[in-house]
Design a protein around this motif. Structure first.
Motif, PDB file in Angstrom:
ATOM      1  N   GLY A  16       0.613  -0.999  -0.145  1.00 23.19           N
ATOM      2  CA  GLY A  16      -0.010  -0.035  -0.114  1.00 23.19           C
ATOM      3  C   GLY A  16       0.861   1.007  -0.092  1.00 23.19           C
ATOM      4  O   GLY A  16       0.616   2.220   1.191  1.00 23.19           O
ATOM      5  N   THR A  43      -1.745  -6.363  -1.034  1.00 26.20           N
ATOM      6  CA  THR A  43      -2.524  -6.581   0.863  1.00 26.20           C
ATOM      7  C   THR A  43      -3.541  -5.654   0.142  1.00 26.20           C
ATOM      8  O   THR A  43      -3.680  -5.037  -0.894  1.00 26.20           O
ATOM      9  CB  THR A  43      -1.329  -5.477   1.358  1.00 26.20           C
ATOM     10  OG1 THR A  43      -1.034  -4.470   1.067  1.00 26.20           O
ATOM     11  CG2 THR A  43       0.589  -6.144   1.354  1.00 26.20           C
ATOM     12  N   SER A  94       5.702  -0.861   0.646  1.00 24.09           N
ATOM     13  CA  SER A  94       5.693   0.644   2.256  1.00 24.09           C
ATOM     14  C   SER A  94       6.467   0.534   2.990  1.00 24.09           C
ATOM     15  O   SER A  94       6.775  -0.731   2.794  1.00 24.09           O
ATOM     16  CB  SER A  94       3.595   0.080   2.432  1.00 24.09           C
ATOM     17  OG  SER A  94       3.745  -1.329   3.201  1.00 24.09           O
ATOM     18  N   MET A  95       6.635   1.688   3.938  1.00 24.34           N
ATOM     19  CA  MET A  95       7.493   1.166   4.834  1.00 24.34           C
ATOM     20  C   MET A  95       7.099  -0.490   5.969  1.00 24.34           C
ATOM     21  O   MET A  95       7.749  -0.637   6.557  1.00 24.34           O
ATOM     22  CB  MET A  95       7.503   2.439   5.606  1.00 24.34           C
ATOM     23  CG  MET A  95       8.080   3.247   4.542  1.00 24.34           C
ATOM     24  SD  MET A  95       9.903   3.065   4.180  1.00 24.34           S
ATOM     25  CE  MET A  95      10.035   2.727   2.987  1.00 24.34           C
ATOM     26  N   THR A  97       5.161  -2.993   5.059  1.00 25.80           N
ATOM     27  CA  THR A  97       5.861  -3.972   4.672  1.00 25.80           C
ATOM     28  C   THR A  97       7.878  -4.261   4.276  1.00 25.80           C
ATOM     29  O   THR A  97       7.611  -5.581   4.596  1.00 25.80           O
ATOM     30  CB  THR A  97       5.704  -4.404   3.422  1.00 25.80           C
ATOM     31  OG1 THR A  97       4.013  -4.072   3.305  1.00 25.80           O
ATOM     32  CG2 THR A  97       6.211  -5.224   1.838  1.00 25.80           C
ATOM     33  N   ARG A 129       9.040   2.909  -1.032  1.00 25.18           N
ATOM     34  CA  ARG A 129       8.196   3.459  -1.234  1.00 25.18           C
ATOM     35  C   ARG A 129       7.802   5.583  -0.605  1.00 25.18           C
ATOM     36  O   ARG A 129       6.694   4.588   0.443  1.00 25.18           O
ATOM     37  CB  ARG A 129       7.685   3.788  -2.196  1.00 25.18           C
ATOM     38  CG  ARG A 129       6.778   5.291  -3.335  1.00 25.18           C
ATOM     39  CD  ARG A 129       5.432   6.450  -2.658  1.00 25.18           C
ATOM     40  NE  ARG A 129       6.058   7.675  -2.734  1.00 25.18           N
ATOM     41  CZ  ARG A 129       5.947   8.757  -2.727  1.00 25.18           C
ATOM     42  NH1 ARG A 129       5.311   8.675  -1.380  1.00 25.18           N
ATOM     43  NH2 ARG A 129       5.982   9.673  -2.777  1.00 25.18           N
TER      44      ARG A 129
END
Ligand SMILES: Cc1cc2nc3c(=O)[nH]c(=O)nc-3n(C[C@H](O)[C@H](O)[C@H](O)COP(=O)(O)O)c2cc1C
Length: 192
Positions: A16, A43, A94-95, A97, A129
């Motif tokens: 995400g 996700t 995502s951070m 993940t 990202r």
């Protein structure tokens, strides 16, 4: 590492972070590659970003992949190291993940598949990202880089005539595919 009877397989995770369109471009590009199949896992966070940032439904995105797996199915093929793959890309990543992968917290199929990729010493590419990055984000990425993970943030590209968002996205997709030994028709290599 595909065998004569098996295609090469790339596991594609979408989490995400912003830039969900990159995943769509990669899945489209992979359809041009003969001898390869894609195994997709998305996700809950990515459901949100895909809906918010693209005009594609989750069903349409899933239809681009050779196989789409349920996030909750931790018994899926890609959850086992005995299932042969060339590796995995998380695009975008995502951070949350990033943190899950860095610390072996495999609470969904995407995280489990990434954990398997690491334990089998296969290639793992993360289009991590976020901006700006906190110290936690940076430390987690250093941890992953130390393990050989390719951290490939989706940053802007202004050379090679990549003046449009589409051209920049294709450039990134080409770099991802290059990591797995593929050529992408819309990716131009620098020749000096
Ligand atoms: C529109 C939108 C954009 C987001 N962009 C990012 C981002 O670029 N990076 C990030 O780490 N999280 C971002 N988030 C937050 C993540 O989606 C959220 O932390 C989520 O829990 C991640 O879970 P997942 O990794 O399981 O997908 C965004 C959320 C939304 C709704």
């Amino acid at each position: 590492m595909g065998t004569p009877s098996e295609p090469k397989r790339l596991v594609v995770g979408i989490s995400g972070a912003s830039c969900a369109n990159l995943a769509i471009r990669l899945l489209e590009a992979m359809r041009e590659q003969s001898g390869w199949e894609t195994h997709l896992v998305v996700t809950e966070g990515a459901r949100r970003t895909l809906e918010h940032e693209t005009s594609c439904t989750l069903e349409a995105v899933a239809a681009l992949a050779t196989h789409a797996h349920d996030l909750r199915n931790i018994g899926a093929s890609i959850a086992s190291g005995t299932f042969r793959t060339e590796g995995m890309v998380v695009i975008p990543c995502s951070m949350k993940t990033v943190a899950g992968i860095a610390h072996g917290y495999s609470e969904n199929l995407l995280l489990r598949a990434a954990d398997v990729t690491l334990k089998e010493r296969r290639k793992l590419v993360l289009l991590a990202r976020e901006t700006p990055l906190s110290l936690v984000h940076l430390k987690n990425m250093v941890e992953l880089a130390t393990m050989g993970v390719v951290i490939m943030p989706p940053v802007l590209t202004a050379y090679q005539g990549a003046g449009t968002v589409e051209a920049m996205e294709n450039h990134l997709v080409g770099k991802v595919m290059s990591e797995f030994g593929m050529e992408f028709s819309k990716f131009r290599r620098w020749k000096g």
